[in-house]
Design a protein around this motif. Structure first.
Motif, PDB file in Angstrom:
ATOM      1  N   ARG A 148       0.825  -1.198   0.000  1.00  0.00           N
ATOM      2  CA  ARG A 148       0.000   0.000   0.000  1.00  0.00           C
ATOM      3  C   ARG A 148       0.868   1.260   0.000  1.00  0.00           C
ATOM      4  NH1 ARG A 148      -4.993  -0.280   2.001  1.00  0.00           N
ATOM      5  NH2 ARG A 148      -4.384  -1.776   3.651  1.00  0.00           N
ATOM      6  N   VAL A 149       0.489   2.246  -0.821  1.00  0.00           N
ATOM      7  CA  VAL A 149       1.204   3.521  -0.843  1.00  0.00           C
ATOM      8  C   VAL A 149       0.886   4.272   0.450  1.00  0.00           C
ATOM      9  CG1 VAL A 149       1.415   5.769  -1.969  1.00  0.00           C
ATOM     10  CG2 VAL A 149       1.255   3.683  -3.351  1.00  0.00           C
ATOM     11  N   GLN A 150       1.898   4.508   1.241  1.00  0.00           N
ATOM     12  CA  GLN A 150       1.750   5.183   2.520  1.00  0.00           C
ATOM     13  C   GLN A 150       2.013   6.675   2.413  1.00  0.00           C
ATOM     14  OE1 GLN A 150       0.725   3.549   5.197  1.00  0.00           O
ATOM     15  NE2 GLN A 150       0.966   1.424   4.508  1.00  0.00           N
ATOM     16  N   ALA A 151       2.913   7.046   1.517  1.00  0.00           N
ATOM     17  CA  ALA A 151       3.275   8.457   1.340  1.00  0.00           C
ATOM     18  C   ALA A 151       3.655   8.660  -0.124  1.00  0.00           C
ATOM     19  CB  ALA A 151       4.421   8.840   2.263  1.00  0.00           C
ATOM     20  N   ALA A 152       2.710   9.109  -0.907  1.00  0.00           N
ATOM     21  CA  ALA A 152       2.930   9.250  -2.350  1.00  0.00           C
ATOM     22  C   ALA A 152       4.101  10.182  -2.627  1.00  0.00           C
ATOM     23  CB  ALA A 152       1.663   9.772  -3.020  1.00  0.00           C
ATOM     24  N   GLY A 153       5.012   9.700  -3.456  1.00  0.00           N
ATOM     25  CA  GLY A 153       6.147  10.506  -3.878  1.00  0.00           C
ATOM     26  C   GLY A 153       7.276  10.606  -2.877  1.00  0.00           C
ATOM     27  N   LEU A 154       7.169   9.897  -1.749  1.00  0.00           N
ATOM     28  CA  LEU A 154       8.224   9.995  -0.737  1.00  0.00           C
ATOM     29  C   LEU A 154       9.549   9.474  -1.296  1.00  0.00           C
ATOM     30  CD1 LEU A 154       9.195  10.506   2.185  1.00  0.00           C
ATOM     31  CD2 LEU A 154       8.576   8.124   2.671  1.00  0.00           C
ATOM     32  N   ALA A 158       6.983  -2.201   1.357  1.00  0.00           N
ATOM     33  CA  ALA A 158       7.756  -3.047   0.445  1.00  0.00           C
ATOM     34  C   ALA A 158       8.936  -2.285  -0.146  1.00  0.00           C
ATOM     35  CB  ALA A 158       6.859  -3.572  -0.669  1.00  0.00           C
ATOM     36  N   ALA A 159       8.692  -1.059  -0.612  1.00  0.00           N
ATOM     37  CA  ALA A 159       9.745  -0.283  -1.266  1.00  0.00           C
ATOM     38  C   ALA A 159      10.847   0.106  -0.290  1.00  0.00           C
ATOM     39  CB  ALA A 159       9.141   0.965  -1.904  1.00  0.00           C
ATOM     40  N   VAL A 160      10.465   0.498   0.923  1.00  0.00           N
ATOM     41  CA  VAL A 160      11.469   0.925   1.898  1.00  0.00           C
ATOM     42  C   VAL A 160      12.335  -0.255   2.328  1.00  0.00           C
ATOM     43  CG1 VAL A 160      11.832   1.871   4.211  1.00  0.00           C
ATOM     44  CG2 VAL A 160      10.108   2.868   2.709  1.00  0.00           C
ATOM     45  N   LEU A 161      11.714  -1.400   2.601  1.00  0.00           N
ATOM     46  CA  LEU A 161      12.486  -2.566   3.023  1.00  0.00           C
ATOM     47  C   LEU A 161      13.395  -3.070   1.908  1.00  0.00           C
ATOM     48  CD1 LEU A 161       9.896  -4.546   5.176  1.00  0.00           C
ATOM     49  CD2 LEU A 161      11.886  -3.262   5.973  1.00  0.00           C
ATOM     50  N   HIS A 162      12.900  -3.022   0.681  1.00  0.00           N
ATOM     51  CA  HIS A 162      13.753  -3.431  -0.448  1.00  0.00           C
ATOM     52  C   HIS A 162      14.979  -2.527  -0.529  1.00  0.00           C
ATOM     53  CE1 HIS A 162      15.235  -4.210  -4.463  1.00  0.00           C
ATOM     54  NE2 HIS A 162      14.984  -2.962  -4.789  1.00  0.00           N
ATOM     55  N   ASP A 172       9.437  -9.405  -2.268  1.00  0.00           N
ATOM     56  CA  ASP A 172       8.449  -9.959  -1.351  1.00  0.00           C
ATOM     57  C   ASP A 172       9.142 -10.263  -0.023  1.00  0.00           C
ATOM     58  OD1 ASP A 172       9.052 -13.179  -1.360  1.00  0.00           O
ATOM     59  OD2 ASP A 172       9.522 -12.231  -3.279  1.00  0.00           O
ATOM     60  N   PRO A 173       8.394 -10.331   1.083  1.00  0.00           N
ATOM     61  CA  PRO A 173       9.029 -10.489   2.398  1.00  0.00           C
ATOM     62  C   PRO A 173       9.950 -11.701   2.503  1.00  0.00           C
ATOM     63  CG  PRO A 173       6.738  -9.875   2.680  1.00  0.00           C
ATOM     64  CD  PRO A 173       6.937 -10.143   1.212  1.00  0.00           C
ATOM     65  N   GLU A 174       9.507 -12.852   1.970  1.00  0.00           N
ATOM     66  CA  GLU A 174      10.328 -14.060   2.076  1.00  0.00           C
ATOM     67  C   GLU A 174      11.655 -13.884   1.335  1.00  0.00           C
ATOM     68  OE1 GLU A 174       7.134 -13.957   1.258  1.00  0.00           O
ATOM     69  OE2 GLU A 174       6.283 -14.801   3.102  1.00  0.00           O
ATOM     70  N   SER A 175      11.609 -13.288   0.144  1.00  0.00           N
ATOM     71  CA  SER A 175      12.837 -13.071  -0.624  1.00  0.00           C
ATOM     72  C   SER A 175      13.740 -12.055   0.063  1.00  0.00           C
ATOM     73  CB  SER A 175      12.505 -12.590  -2.043  1.00  0.00           C
ATOM     74  OG  SER A 175      11.812 -13.579  -2.763  1.00  0.00           O
ATOM     75  N   LEU A 176      13.138 -11.014   0.637  1.00  0.00           N
ATOM     76  CA  LEU A 176      13.950 -10.013   1.334  1.00  0.00           C
ATOM     77  C   LEU A 176      14.638 -10.611   2.554  1.00  0.00           C
ATOM     78  CD1 LEU A 176      11.848  -6.712   1.260  1.00  0.00           C
ATOM     79  CD2 LEU A 176      13.986  -7.199   0.067  1.00  0.00           C
ATOM     80  N   ILE A 177      13.950 -11.502   3.255  1.00  0.00           N
ATOM     81  CA  ILE A 177      14.572 -12.157   4.401  1.00  0.00           C
ATOM     82  C   ILE A 177      15.767 -12.989   3.956  1.00  0.00           C
ATOM     83  CG2 ILE A 177      14.226 -13.952   6.155  1.00  0.00           C
ATOM     84  CD1 ILE A 177      11.350 -12.861   6.482  1.00  0.00           C
ATOM     85  N   LEU A 178      15.620 -13.723   2.854  1.00  0.00           N
ATOM     86  CA  LEU A 178      16.736 -14.522   2.332  1.00  0.00           C
ATOM     87  C   LEU A 178      17.890 -13.622   1.906  1.00  0.00           C
ATOM     88  CD1 LEU A 178      14.820 -17.200   0.205  1.00  0.00           C
ATOM     89  CD2 LEU A 178      15.998 -17.546   2.391  1.00  0.00           C
TER      90      LEU A 178
END
Length: 306
Positions: free
Chosen positions: A167-173, A186-190, A215-221
C-alpha cells in the motif's frame, strides 16, 4: 575492536600460533610454565587455552569450508587426526556436518564468553561490546542493533497481506534522490536491504548485483545473505583501523571516492530513518504486529540481551 599489545595479547598469540599444537608449546612460546600459562589465560579469557584454540580452529574450519576447501584438508589443518573425529566435533559445535557448510552459511562464530573469535586468515577478533561492559563502543552497538532490528522488521512485514505490504503510505516519498521513490513498506524494506548489497559490491570491487525480489520471504533470504558479510566488513575495517581509508566506488558514474568511516555512518543514518518509517507504517497497518516490535531503541535492545 582489537586489544593493545599486552600480556593477554601475547598469551592469545601463543595459543593461536600454528606451531603450538600442545599446551606445553603454547606455554613455552609465552615464556611460562604450563600451569601458570593456563592460570593466567583462564583468568583473562574465561576459557582454557586448549578449549579456546579448539573453538577458534573450528571457526576457521567453517570459514575455509565456506570458501570451498575440502573436509579432509580442513580437518588436518585444524589439528585432527582423522576426518571422522573432525566431523563429529564440527557437528557438535555447529549443529550440522562439515559437508553442510556452504557459501550461504555465513554464521561461523561459536558462542564465547570472552568475545574472542577467529578472523581470516589466522588472527583473532575481540568483540568490542561483550555483555555488561560500561565502555562499549557505540558504533558496534549501533551496527549490531541495526541488523537485529532489521531482521525483526522483515519478519513482521511477512505477517502483512499483499495489499498492506504494498500500500502507498506516502505518495512521492523519496529518502535519497538517487534511490527513487519509497512510498510503501515493500519499497522501503527493499531499498534498506539493497543498500548493503550495493555498498558491499563497491567495497569488494564486484559488479552491480541484481535487484532481487522484494516480497518479504525473498527479502529475508537476501538479508540473511548480506548481513553477515556486512558485519564482517565493519569488523575488518575496525580491526585494522581503516576508518579513514578511501574507497573508490567504480559502480558510480563517474566513479567517486568515499571515506570508509563515512560509508558506515551513511548506512547507519539512513537505516535508522527507514526502520523508524517502516515501524510507523506497521503500526498503521497492523497494530498487533507492531506492538511486538517495540521502538527499536538500542537501550531496550541491550537490556533484553541481558
Amino acid at each position: 575492536m582489537q586489544t593493545g599489545r599486552d600480556r593477554l595479547r601475547e598469551l592469545l598469540d601463543a595459543v593461536l600460533d600454528e606451531d603450538n599444537a600442545t599446551l606445553g608449546d603454547m606455554a613455552a612460546d609465552a615464556y611460562a610454565s604450563p600451569f601458570h600459562f593456563s592460570r593466567q589465560f583462564a583468568r583473562g579469557t574465561g576459557e582454557t587455552p586448549v578449549a579456546l584454540r579448539r573453538r577458534v580452529l573450528l571457526e576457521r574450519a567453517a570459514w575455509e569450508l565456506s570458501g570451498g576447501k575440502s573436509v579432509t584438508e580442513v580437518a588436518f589443518a585444524a589439528g585432527y587426526d582423522s576426518v571422522e573425529g573432525f566431523s563429529r566435533a564440527f557437528s557438535r559445535a555447529f549443529g550440522h556436518p562439515p559437508s553442510g557448510t556452504t557459501n550461504e552459511r555465513k554464521q561461523r562464530w561459536l558462542p564465547a564468553v570472552n568475545g574472542v573469535h577467529f578472523h581470516p586468515p589466522m588472527s583473532l577478533w575481540v568483540e568490542s561490546e561483550p555483555r555488561g561492559r560500561a565502555d562499549m563502543d557505540p558504533t558496534a552497538v549501533m551496527v549490531h542493533n541495526e541488523l537485529e532490528d532489521t531482521r525483526e522488521l522483515l519478519t513482521a512485514a511477512a505477517g502483512l497481506d499483499e495489499e498492506q505490504y504494498r500500500r502507498v503510505q506516502a505518495a512521492g516519498l523519496t529518502v535519497l534522490p538517487w534511490d527513487g521513490a519509497e512510498e510503501s513498506i515493500a519499497a522501503v524494506l527493499h531499498r534498506h536491504v539493497r543498500t548493503r548489497e550495493l555498498w558491499l559490491a563497491s567495497i569488494d570491487g564486484a559488479d552491480t548485483p541484481p535487484e532481487g525480489e522484494d516480497d518479504p520471504e525473498s527479502l529475508i533470504l537476501r538479508f540473511n545473505a548480506v548481513a553477515p558479510r556486512w558485519l564482517e566488513v565493519v569488523r575488518e575495517i575496525d580491526r585494522r583501523g581503516g576508518w579513514s581509508d578511501t574507497l573508490i566506488d567504480a559502480l558510480c558514474e563517474p566513479p567517486e571516492s568515499f571515506v570508509l568511516g563515512s560509508v558506515i555512518a551513511h548506512v547507519l543514518t539512513f537505516s535508522a530513518h527507514r526502520r523508524l518509517l517502516v515501524r510507523h507504517w506497521l503500526r498503521t497497518e497492523s497494530p498487533d504486529i507492531a506492538e511486538k516490535l517495540g521502538y527499536g531503541d538500542p537501550i531496550m535492545w541491550l537490556r533484553q540481551r541481558g
